[in-house]
Design a protein around this motif. Sequence first.
Motif, short mmCIF file in Angstrom:
data_model
loop_
_atom_site.label_atom_id
_atom_site.label_comp_id
_atom_site.label_asym_id
_atom_site.label_seq_id
_atom_site.Cartn_x
_atom_site.Cartn_y
_atom_site.Cartn_z
N GLN A 187 21.92 -1.97 -16.72
CA GLN A 187 21.68 -2.26 -15.31
C GLN A 187 22.75 -1.64 -14.42
O GLN A 187 22.46 -1.18 -13.31
CB GLN A 187 21.62 -3.77 -15.08
CG GLN A 187 21.12 -4.16 -13.69
CD GLN A 187 19.72 -3.64 -13.42
OE1 GLN A 187 18.79 -3.89 -14.18
NE2 GLN A 187 19.56 -2.89 -12.33
N GLN A 200 21.76 1.89 -13.78
CA GLN A 200 20.65 1.93 -12.82
C GLN A 200 21.15 1.69 -11.40
O GLN A 200 20.76 2.39 -10.46
CB GLN A 200 19.62 0.85 -13.19
CG GLN A 200 18.73 1.19 -14.36
CD GLN A 200 17.55 2.07 -13.96
OE1 GLN A 200 17.47 2.57 -12.84
NE2 GLN A 200 16.64 2.27 -14.90
N ASP A 201 22.02 0.69 -11.24
CA ASP A 201 22.52 0.35 -9.90
C ASP A 201 23.34 1.49 -9.31
O ASP A 201 23.23 1.80 -8.12
CB ASP A 201 23.36 -0.93 -9.96
CG ASP A 201 22.51 -2.16 -10.25
OD1 ASP A 201 21.27 -2.09 -10.13
OD2 ASP A 201 23.10 -3.21 -10.62
#
Length: 326
Positions: free
Chosen positions: A127, A130-131
């Motif tokens: 994540q 992705q961020d």
Amino acid sequence: MAKVSPTPLTLQQMKTFATNGPELRLKASAFLHNELQIRFARAVVELSELPLGLNETPPVKMAIANYTTFLHDVAAMKAPSTPEEDAIFTSRITQMKKQGSNLVPMICGGLHTIKTTPRGIDALRLQDVQDDLNTRLDTFFLSRIGIRMLIGQHSKDGGRVKLTDVQDIVHEAVARASALCAAFCGPPPPVIVRVVENGNVPFMYTLHRVTTLTKRVLDLTIKISDEGGGVPRSEWRKLWQYTYSTADDDMDPSVYQGQVNFRDHFCGGGYGLPISRLFARYFGGEVTFVSSEGFGSSVFIQAHRLGKQAELVPGHTNFTLQPLTF
């Protein structure tokens, strides 16, 4: 130039530059001559620092080369001081804007390639990765919106910033969506827009969609709702990721390659919602999403009405992107 802070404008300032005579227009040209160099330089840096090898994909390398050329071309011209020089300057920056029209789907096409590689598959499971990718793409695309807004405002006679009727925009959006549906998905369902005045809160109803416009002194809120079954809460964050799409992987490559106008294609490239939110944020608005699984979803578009909010421009001291919260 990339280290110089850009100068955000308000919609009202843009309108003033475009509608108050030739003397002020030349001042706008001089401002734009310097400001575009700053913003082009920042765009080159932002693209060059994209992670996961995205900066080495052909679309991004082409974009870097284009922005570098634009920067050098503007720097080679002196700031316009006569209407004739302004005409030459305006013609050149208009060509620059046209040259970058299909850049969004092309860059997302490069991302589509990256996410199918072993390196991309492994990294994008995290994540944090992705961020970071989303933040970097948001930053560049927001810069691009600002560049294109400034050029478009200067190159169009009388400017692009005008008073408008939101109801007209809703009707235009319905017509465009229906045409795309007919072209790529078959006959669209009938869409009926009814406007019921209730004080200062118009209510619009369309088949399969409810749009409520709430007008306050400073703000406008548009609510778009459907009854399409909703989205699980665990999936909400993905809707804002450039790597997420509900489209088939074998979608028409001509869109990603910039061979067709992405506005005329029902492509599902994964960038629609993130880019829409950036357009809202550009002048201090927001797009938010809520859903009830098994029933339907709602999107809220919030915008300032009076044009006194300054641009949200990467590189300025006041620049910040609000994090996603769920």
